[in-house]
Each structure stands twice: as C-alpha cells, then as structure tokens.
Design an enzyme around this catalytic site. Structure first.
Site, PDB file in Angstrom:
ATOM      1  N   ASP A   1       0.623  -1.399   0.498  1.00 23.58           N
ATOM      2  CA  ASP A   1       0.482   0.037   0.156  1.00 23.58           C
ATOM      3  C   ASP A   1       0.350   1.369   0.244  1.00 23.58           C
ATOM      4  O   ASP A   1       1.190   1.628   1.202  1.00 23.58           O
ATOM      5  CB  ASP A   1      -0.463  -0.039   1.289  1.00 23.58           C
TER       6      ASP A   1
ATOM      7  N   ASP B   1      -2.811   4.560  -2.401  1.00 20.35           N
ATOM      8  CA  ASP B   1      -4.047   4.727  -1.764  1.00 20.35           C
ATOM      9  C   ASP B   1      -4.604   5.997  -2.049  1.00 20.35           C
ATOM     10  O   ASP B   1      -3.541   7.760  -2.526  1.00 20.35           O
ATOM     11  CB  ASP B   1      -3.691   5.763   0.159  1.00 20.35           C
TER      12      ASP B   1
ATOM     13  N   GLU C   1      -6.457   4.151  -5.811  1.00 20.10           N
ATOM     14  CA  GLU C   1      -7.963   3.634  -4.955  1.00 20.10           C
ATOM     15  C   GLU C   1      -8.899   4.929  -5.196  1.00 20.10           C
ATOM     16  O   GLU C   1      -8.016   6.102  -5.613  1.00 20.10           O
ATOM     17  CB  GLU C   1      -7.467   4.147  -3.452  1.00 20.10           C
TER      18      GLU C   1
ATOM     19  N   HIS D   1     -11.632  -2.482   3.788  1.00 19.53           N
ATOM     20  CA  HIS D   1     -10.883  -1.834   4.914  1.00 19.53           C
ATOM     21  C   HIS D   1     -11.843  -1.075   5.378  1.00 19.53           C
ATOM     22  O   HIS D   1     -11.896   0.105   6.767  1.00 19.53           O
ATOM     23  CB  HIS D   1      -9.466  -1.562   5.675  1.00 19.53           C
ATOM     24  N   ASP D   2     -12.453   0.185   4.279  1.00 19.51           N
ATOM     25  CA  ASP D   2     -12.882   1.324   5.078  1.00 19.51           C
ATOM     26  C   ASP D   2     -14.820   1.809   4.970  1.00 19.51           C
ATOM     27  O   ASP D   2     -15.369   2.183   4.697  1.00 19.51           O
ATOM     28  CB  ASP D   2     -12.426   2.254   4.077  1.00 19.51           C
TER      29      ASP D   2
HETATM   30  C1  NOJ Z   1      -7.704   5.793   2.427  1.00 17.44           C
HETATM   31  C2  NOJ Z   1      -8.133   4.480   3.071  1.00 17.44           C
HETATM   32  O1  NOJ Z   1      -8.425   3.339   2.618  1.00 17.44           O
HETATM   33  C3  NOJ Z   1      -8.281   4.676   4.426  1.00 17.44           C
HETATM   34  O2  NOJ Z   1      -8.232   4.057   5.816  1.00 17.44           O
HETATM   35  C4  NOJ Z   1      -7.416   5.889   5.181  1.00 17.44           C
HETATM   36  O3  NOJ Z   1      -7.711   6.302   6.445  1.00 17.44           O
HETATM   37  C5  NOJ Z   1      -7.502   7.170   3.489  1.00 17.44           C
HETATM   38  N1  NOJ Z   1      -7.449   6.534   2.628  1.00 17.44           N
HETATM   39  C6  NOJ Z   1      -5.971   8.160   4.550  1.00 17.44           C
HETATM   40  O4  NOJ Z   1      -5.342   7.329   4.545  1.00 17.44           O
END
Ligand code: NOJ
Length: 543
Positions: free
Chosen positions: A105, A207, A270, A332-333
């Site tokens: 990542d 990210d 992402e 994970h979000d």
């Molecule tokens: C995206 C990530 O998937 C998330 O978990 C994170 O909090 C934010 N970017 C900030 O890096």
C-alpha cells in the site's frame, strides 16, 4: 501503445485474484493483540490453498498509527508492531515460493506529522522542505485559507503557531498533505517506489490517488445542494477544487513510468469518483494511467439484481479501450458484503465477484462470511468514527480479527485482540468452515479453483442474459466456450428463466451448493434454492 497489444504480456493481474489483508487483523504471532508479518508468513499456506494469487497488505510502514498506518512516518521501514525488515524480506521470499504475489500500500497523498520531512517543513518558513507540504497564510479574518473540509470532518486546515501559517490535511490533522506540485516531492516519492520495487514487490495499491493534486489557486469548494444532516461533514461541499484536478493525470503517468521501469508490476489506484471520471485514471489507451482504478460500484450499490445488472452494464460501457475491468466487494473502509447483502446472499456475492469480467479483489474475512461486528463504545478505534461519531460508519466493524479456529481468541492471538471478534466466532472460523460441506469458505475455494480452469471466466466477453426482481443471469463467452451464470437473489426458490438456445441441453458445471457426485442436471429444468447460484456450460462443449 495499447494494453491489449504492446504491454500485454505477461499481464498476470488480468488473470489472477487479489486478496486484501489488513495486517493488524490477520494473525498475531507475538501476543500483543495486533497482527504482524510473521503472522502472515505463518498463514501463507492458507492463502495459497484458498486459491488467490496475490495479496495486498494495508500499510505496514513506520507509523504512529493515528490512522492505523495510513499515516506514514518513514516509507522505508517496517513498523515494529508488524515486525522488522528481515520479517518483510522473509515474507516476500516465502510468498514468491508459494507462487503468490505481494502488493504493498503506497500512501503518497500525506505523511504522518512525525515524518522527518514534515518536522523539517514546519521548522521555519524558509526551511528547504517548507514547500514539500501545503502551507498558506490565514484568511484576512485569521481563519483557515479556504472552506475545504477534512474527509474525517472539521476544517482541512491546521494552524501552526510557530510559523503563523496553516497547513492542509485532507484527513487527520496529523496527516499533512504533501505538495505534489513540487518536483522534489515527486522525485523523493518515486524513489520510495523504487526502493520496494528493487526488493521485488509485485506492485502497489495507491492510496487516494485522485487527491494528490489540488487546485493551484485553492478556490473554495461549492456547497453540495444535496447534503442532508447526518451525512459525513465532508459531503457538505462538492470536492470540485480539492481533488481530481486535470493535472493529476500527468502525475499518474509519471508514477506509471516508474512502475514500467520494472517488469510485470501492478499499479492499482484507490479512486472514489463517479464512473466517467474514475475511468479516466486508466490514462491514454490504458498506457499512462493505473492498471486498475479500483471499481467500488458493488460496494455502494443496493443488493438488487436490477441495480447490479445496471451498474455492470454501465461499467462495461464506460471502460476505455485497453482498460481492464476489476471488481471489489468489501474493503477496510466500508461495511462488509455479508452485512450489506445478508448472510444468505454471501454465496452469490462470491459468485458475482469471481465470475464477472475483470480482476476480483477479495477482502480477508469475507471468505468466512464475517459481517458487521459490534464494537462497544469504549473499544472504538477508528479515528474517523471518533471524530464524527454520529455521522459515519465505524470502520472498525469491517476490520475485526480473522477467525481461524474455535480456540482461545479464535486462534488470532494469545491475548485479547485489538478489536472484538464476531459473536459467533466459535462456529464462524476457518477450521470449522473448512470441515463443513456447503460452507461459504468451501464455496470460495471451489469457485477460485473453478475460475482458474475456465478461460471463459477470465477472458470471456460479458453479456447480460436475464434480469428480473429475483434473478440475474449473464454469460461469459470465449471462442466456443460459453458459461451461463444464474444467481437467485431472493429468499425463495426460483425457476431458471428461459435459456438461450446455446444452453439447451447444457448442464450445470458449478453450483453454490456443494453436493457429492451431483446428478447431471438439465439447465432448462433448474430451480435455484434461496440465495443459490449455478454455472451452466453451453456452446459446443456442453457437458
Ligand atoms: C484511504 C484509506 O483506505 C483509508 O483507510 C485511510 O483512512 C485514508 N485513505 C487516509 O489515508
């Protein structure tokens, strides 16, 4: 150049399946309640046996963990919580020996405020690294320079007493944004990529890639007329100037060039953007962008056949020439698929993920049907949920420990895990489900194995066959191979719709229901049980 031609071979990531691991929650080896790299190493046989080909690790770099590793203090070292660089090297070697690829990542938008670059930058207005971050004078009233809101709520600007300026942070105040318009930042960060590529990692998930470039004039964002109280605060404004700027595509192209200095590496972006803007991240003919802009549509869609079929159609139509599709069910979000679709639908969700056209990304724990785990208020960890307790989903619910067995702490750790296990962990764990005919885990394994042997599932064209209130059917066609996927989204048995001629006399070659020595079923006469799915072989090789 076109991805389908010159840079085509060998493009492993078109055929293979990606598995996202949240390292804090996979396997703890040193009994501190948090997963680590030796833990992942110990679980490689499981990952290989599951049948995925590549795993992506959420950040493992040195970090104060304010945002659980998405706040990097040193891009070239491993956080001691996860292990050492030797542990990482051992994991990478062992992964490759198991035939698995490892994707890291990369978190380029922001660092931790504890990163040496930021410490220097905030030292004085004239520091050589001042312009590595985004510093602005206060507005005439002394307030923040503009109206931009942090993704985690509140102003995105933090006042720094020492130098009397504000710095910009799209996430937490302890995650200052880097200034990617500065060539020195680009060069330093590209060297970070090379550091890991030289070690042999197979690629990166990048990210919030659409955030890297901000409006040169830092104009206010316009209000969002559709904002409703209860939504996260970031939704109050439209992110017109704070993200997805036209210049981002040149930067992504430069990043891609770094990746292309090496053979066979993958870059995933992402990107949470409307479809037509998201697909621009493929770049020109798929050559100058990311290989895979994550396609999050299934994450955000209502679990209804018509909605899903509609978004598949739109996505297929929006893909640029040379752009290879991909699908994501959970991460994970976001709330997990078993929570969004319901436990009874988890099987057809797996079938959808692994039979649509494109590279699937599977999130750890989905294979055992982990759903939303209740987090008591005093155990909330997610910094976003803490900052906006009423507005947003608590991301902890989708980040709970992997459940391996019925032993203490589900075999995850020798001590209380950092987040709770699901209530049903004594039954919902790998060891139990592996033994249970018909379990979701066994379905995932069968599906992954089936997919590997079916070129039509990997390369075949997608065509919608039938969409009703309860049933979604589509085919995948490659030369003379035809596979028809039938999914029953309802809680009732449903008879198969009339099948196209090419499937008359075709037989069921895969079923979500695991049956020993399945009787040969004529596809035309099938009734699908609630939440069941089947795959029928048609064409010239019918049985
Ligand atoms: C995206 C990530 O998937 C998330 O978990 C994170 O909090 C934010 N970017 C900030 O890096």
């Amino acid at each position: 150049m076109n991805m389908g031609s010159l840079r085509r071979e060998p493009v492993w990531w078109r055929d293979e399946t990606i598995y996202q691991i949240y390292p804090r929650s996979y396997q703890d080896c040193d009994a501190d309640g948090v997963g680590d790299l030796p833990g992942i190493l110990a679980r490689l046989p499981y990952i290989a046996e599951l049948g995925v080909d590549c795993f992506w690790l959420s950040p493992i770099f040195a970090s104060p963990m304010d945002d659980f590793g998405y706040d990097v203090a040193d891009y070239r070292s491993i956080d001691p919580l996860f292990g050492t660089m030797d542990d990482f090297d051992a994991l990478l070697n062992a992964a490759h020996s198991h035939g698995l690829k490892l994707v890291l990542d990369f978190v380029p938008n922001h660092t931790s405020d504890r990163h040496e670059w930021f410490r220097e930058s905030r030292g004085s207005r004239t520091n050589a690294k001042r312009n590595w971050y985004i510093w602005k004078d206060p507005a005439p009233d002394g307030g923040p320079p503009n109206n931009w809101i942090s993704n985690f709520g509140g102003s995105a600007w933090e006042f720094d007493e020492r130098t009397g300026q504000y710095y910009y942070h799209a996430f937490l105040a302890s995650q200052p944004d880097l200034n990617w318009r500065n060539p020195e930042v680009r060069s330093a960060m590209f060297d970070v990529l090379r550091f890991w590529l030289d070690k042999g990692v197979d690629g990166f998930r990048v990210d919030v890639i659409w955030h890297l470039i901000k409006d040169a004039e830092f104009r206010d964002n316009p209000p969002n007329p559709e904002y409703r109280p209860g939504q996260p605060e970031i939704e109050k404004n439209l992110q017109v100037h704070s993200a997805d700027q036209p210049e981002i595509h040149d930067l992504v192209a430069q990043m891609r060039d770094v990746i292309e200095e090496y053979d066979n590496r993958l870059m995933i972006g992402e990107i949470y953007l409307p479809l037509e803007r998201m697909v621009r991240y493929y770049g020109e003919s798929g050559e100058s962008g990311v290989h895979l802009p994550f396609n999050f549509q299934l994450l955000q869609c209502q679990w209804e056949p018509k909605k899903i079929a509609g978004l598949v159609k739109e996505y297929e139509a929006a893909l640029p020439e040379g752009g290879w599709p991909n699908w994501v069910l959970s991460n994970h979000d976001q709330p997990r698929i078993a929570a969004r679709a319901g436990a009874r639908q988890a099987g057809i969700a797996a079938m959808l993920l692994l039979t649509l056209r494109g590279t699937p990304t599977l999130y750890y724990g989905d294979e055992i049907g982990l759903a939303e785990v209740d987090i008591p208020p005093d155990r909330i960890q997610d910094p976003w949920a803490r900052q906006e307790p009423d507005a947003s989903f608590n991301r902890d619910k989708a980040r709970t420990p992997m459940q391996w067995s019925s032993k203490e702490n589900a075999g995850f750790s020798g001590t209380q895990p950092w987040l709770p296990l699901s209530q049903d962990w004594r039954e919902r764990n790998v060891a139990q489900l592996d033994e249970q005919p018909g379990s979701l885990l066994r379905l995932y394994k069968r599906l992954l194995a089936f997919r590997k042997n079916e070129p039509a599932l990997r390369d075949g064209a997608y065509r919608e066959i039938h969409v009703g209130e309860t049933m979604f059917a589509y085919e995948r066609v490659l030369d003379k191979e035809r596979l028809l996927v039938l999914l029953n989204f309802s809680d009732d048995p449903v008879a198969a719709p009339p099948l196209p001629d090419s499937y008359r006399g075709g037989t069921v070659v895969f079923s979500s229901e695991e049956v020993d020595n399945p009787p040969e079923q004529d596809a035309a006469a099938i009734t699908l049980r609630p939440g069941a799915g089947v795959i029928v072989r048609g064409g010239e090789n019918r049985s």
